[in-house]
Design a protein around this motif. Structure first.
Motif, mmCIF file in Angstrom:
data_model
loop_
_atom_site.group_PDB
_atom_site.id
_atom_site.type_symbol
_atom_site.label_atom_id
_atom_site.label_comp_id
_atom_site.label_asym_id
_atom_site.label_seq_id
_atom_site.Cartn_x
_atom_site.Cartn_y
_atom_site.Cartn_z
ATOM 1 N N LEU A 75 0.048 -4.676 2.844
ATOM 2 C CA LEU A 75 -0.818 -4.395 3.992
ATOM 3 C C LEU A 75 -1.129 -2.903 4.097
ATOM 4 C CD1 LEU A 75 0.645 -6.726 6.772
ATOM 5 C CD2 LEU A 75 -1.471 -7.017 5.477
ATOM 6 N N SER A 76 -0.152 -2.063 3.743
ATOM 7 C CA SER A 76 -0.419 -0.619 3.790
ATOM 8 C C SER A 76 -1.404 -0.210 2.705
ATOM 9 C CB SER A 76 0.889 0.167 3.650
ATOM 10 O OG SER A 76 1.378 0.134 2.321
ATOM 11 N N ASP A 77 -1.416 -0.922 1.568
ATOM 12 C CA ASP A 77 -2.428 -0.667 0.545
ATOM 13 C C ASP A 77 -3.822 -1.063 1.042
ATOM 14 O OD1 ASP A 77 -0.701 0.350 -1.359
ATOM 15 O OD2 ASP A 77 -0.349 -1.579 -2.321
ATOM 16 N N LEU A 78 -3.867 -2.122 1.853
ATOM 17 C CA LEU A 78 -5.157 -2.636 2.319
ATOM 18 C C LEU A 78 -5.676 -1.886 3.539
ATOM 19 C CD1 LEU A 78 -4.499 -6.487 2.008
ATOM 20 C CD2 LEU A 78 -5.806 -5.049 0.450
ATOM 21 N N TYR A 79 -4.804 -1.567 4.491
ATOM 22 C CA TYR A 79 -5.232 -1.010 5.771
ATOM 23 C C TYR A 79 -4.828 0.444 5.993
ATOM 24 C CZ TYR A 79 -6.501 -5.706 7.290
ATOM 25 O OH TYR A 79 -7.101 -6.939 7.407
ATOM 26 N N GLY A 80 -4.059 1.025 5.085
ATOM 27 C CA GLY A 80 -3.623 2.406 5.266
ATOM 28 C C GLY A 80 -2.211 2.484 5.808
ATOM 29 N N ARG A 81 -1.507 3.557 5.445
ATOM 30 C CA ARG A 81 -0.081 3.674 5.802
ATOM 31 C C ARG A 81 0.135 3.888 7.304
ATOM 32 N NH1 ARG A 81 -0.133 2.064 0.750
ATOM 33 N NH2 ARG A 81 -0.251 3.706 -0.813
ATOM 34 N N LYS A 82 -0.670 4.773 7.905
ATOM 35 C CA LYS A 82 -0.420 5.154 9.291
ATOM 36 C C LYS A 82 -0.471 3.952 10.218
ATOM 37 C CE LYS A 82 -2.353 7.894 13.083
ATOM 38 N NZ LYS A 82 -3.400 8.866 13.483
ATOM 39 N N ARG A 83 -1.522 3.161 10.101
ATOM 40 C CA ARG A 83 -1.684 2.021 11.014
ATOM 41 C C ARG A 83 -0.533 1.025 10.872
ATOM 42 N NH1 ARG A 83 -7.133 -1.326 10.332
ATOM 43 N NH2 ARG A 83 -7.897 0.813 10.493
#
Length: 507
Positions: A75-83
């Protein structure tokens, strides 16, 4: 395939420190929570009136956090780490608050599961975010610092747990997470703004996530509860084992056919990843032999109190911190990484053999230091190095999934190790008690309730029981040495690739 959207500007040293501080604080919160809770479990059970369901307080968290670890990475690859990291922090804080307010054991178990949903993300994303902002050659230094945070939490947790439980109440072991989590949210909100924001039109593999969570939850239940709460041959264990294997087969079949798999199977075609993940799993088993069972050995066999046993483990923590941080610095200086886990596992094997042949040395502060410091250094040289090796070998778009996979195998190995060592300890103690004429003494009662059970025995029987536990713990440490040797042999096959000097944003 859409790529990450990012400004591609390198991070300054000051920005890296700010990023590191935020993720380290989040990881400290998650790592310390597990050890804090373990200390307060008897008090929770007595207060909520359900001692028989107490193991589920730990199991619920473990199942939720382990099953979601690889999902967070993808999910962090898809939506970004911060979120994704901030979602994990919010879930963890919500679970912590609800655990503190729980009025029954059922509520506490459910809320611990919610807390575990957040905890899985905190552990996985900390290493991934460091991989986003630091060049692979420098990465070992920061991964080592995070390893030091984990080592600190391993001993600080029990000490704080005992203090809160005795001086305040067990509710405070969850409430303390709120100010720490709030600080982590503030720090990460500012520091992580320039991290990759994900891909343009992400596609989530919902079915793959469900299959993986179902498979991991079923198999972890079998490993963690089989032989203790439920018989190995019971329909529940056999049925869940078969169900978990079937879901795992279905997951592999499904992942080969989707565009954005939760766990990209091509990762297993990368030699470094293929070797590093089993090394991490087996090394985690040896690590938990020290963290979980050394305090038990000190309390049951040598008669030290909970606080004293925590203090006697400080050399292990110092050694792990020194190994993780020092190994990271040497990697940054030399550009090589394979030699460090080989040396580390060699040290761990030797020190576990010393404990297996003369376990009583752990009770002497001088000898404890001479044995536990090298043991900690050895264990500290393994985990961060393997993470660096995997991150250096995979494509940047799979950085989150690959790093989370390492964390996933570490959690699996730790859970399996605790179950394996617990089963071996129980079996060996039972065998020795029967030989000593004490077949009616249940080892599980002693492990769960401590020396109070032994205190009810006559002096001669108590001495025989202590000898049985001492011999069984020595068997356990020899087993840990054997597993360390297995991990060492596997590490010899690790391919050493040149560590890239460019930061991800510069590539």
């Amino acid at each position: 395939m859409p790529d990450f959207t990012t400004d591609r500007v390198a991070f300054t040293h000051r920005e890296i420190l700010r990023v590191f501080s935020g993720v380290a604080l989040a990881m400290l919160m998650a790592a310390m929570d597990q050890t804090v809770v373990a200390t307060a479990l008897p008090t929770m059970g007595a207060d909520l009136g359900s001692l028989e369901n107490l193991p589920w307080v730990v199991t619920a968290y473990m199942l939720a956090s382990t099953a979601t670890t690889p999902i967070y990475g993808k999910l962090s690859d898809l939506y970004g780490r911060k979120r994704i990291l901030q979602i994990a922090i919010w879930l963890f804080l919500a679970g912590s608050l609800l655990c503190a307010l729980a009025q029954s054991m059922v509520q506490l178990i459910v809320f611990r599961g919610l807390q575990g949903l957040g905890g899985g993300g905190l552990m996985a994303l900390a290493f991934t975010i460091i991989g986003d902002v630091v060049a692979p050659r420098e990465r070992g230094r920061y991964q080592g610092y995070i390893g030091g945070v984990f080592a600190l939490a391993s001993v600080a947790g029990p000490l704080l747990g005992g203090l809160f439980t005795e001086k305040l109440s067990w509710h405070w072991i969850f409430l303390i997470n709120l100010p720490i989590g709030a600080a982590a949210l503030v720090m990460t909100n500012r520091a992580l703004g320039r991290l990759p924001t994900g891909i343009a039109r992400p596609r989530i593999d919902y079915l793959g996530a469900a299959l993986l969570m179902g498979a991991v939850t079923s198999l972890l239940f079998v490993v963690s509860r089989g032989g203790t709460m439920v018989s190995w041959t019971s329909p529940t264990v056999l049925g869940l084992g078969a169900f978990g294997v079937a879901l795992l087969v279905a997951f592999v079949w499904h992942e080969r056919r989707v565009a954005e798999p939760i766990l990209p199977l091509p990762l297993f075609r990368i030699p470094v990843f293929t070797v590093a993940t089993p090394v991490v799993a087996v090394s985690a088993m040896t690590l938990f032999a020290g963290i979980v069972f050394l305090p038990l050995h000190l309390q049951l066999v040598l008669g030290t109190g909970a606080t004293a046993s925590g203090l006697l483990l400080l050399p292990l923590v110092f050694g792990m911190t020194f190994g993780a941080v020092g190994g990271g610095r040497l990697i940054a200086r030399s550009g090589r990484y394979k030699i460090f886990p080989i040396v580390g596992l060699g040290l761990a094997v030797a020190m576990y053999l010393v404990l297996g042949l003369a376990g009583s040395v752990a009770g002497n502060p001088l000898w404890s230091t001479l044995v536990l410091v090298p043991l900690g250094v050895g264990l500290g040289l393994v985990m961060p190095v393997m993470t660096v090796a995997v991150q250096n070998a995979v494509d940047r778009r799979d950085l989150g999934a690959a790093t989370a996979s390492v964390g996933f195998f570490r959690s699996l190995g730790g859970s399996a190790g605790v179950a394996l060592f617990g089963a071996v300890l129980t079996w060996d103690v039972s065998r020795r008690l029967s030989a000593a004429g004490l077949p009616d003494l249940n080892p599980r009662d002693v492990l769960e309730h401590g020396t109070s059970v032994l205190a009810t025995l006559p002096p001669v029987a108590r001495g025989a029981a202590l000898n049985a536990f001492a011999g069984a713990f020595e068997t356990l440490f020899v087993l840990a040495a054997a597993l360390g040797l297995v991990s060492l042999v596997m590490t010899l096959f690790l391919e050493e690739l040149p560590l890239r000097s460019a930061k991800p944003a510069e590539e």
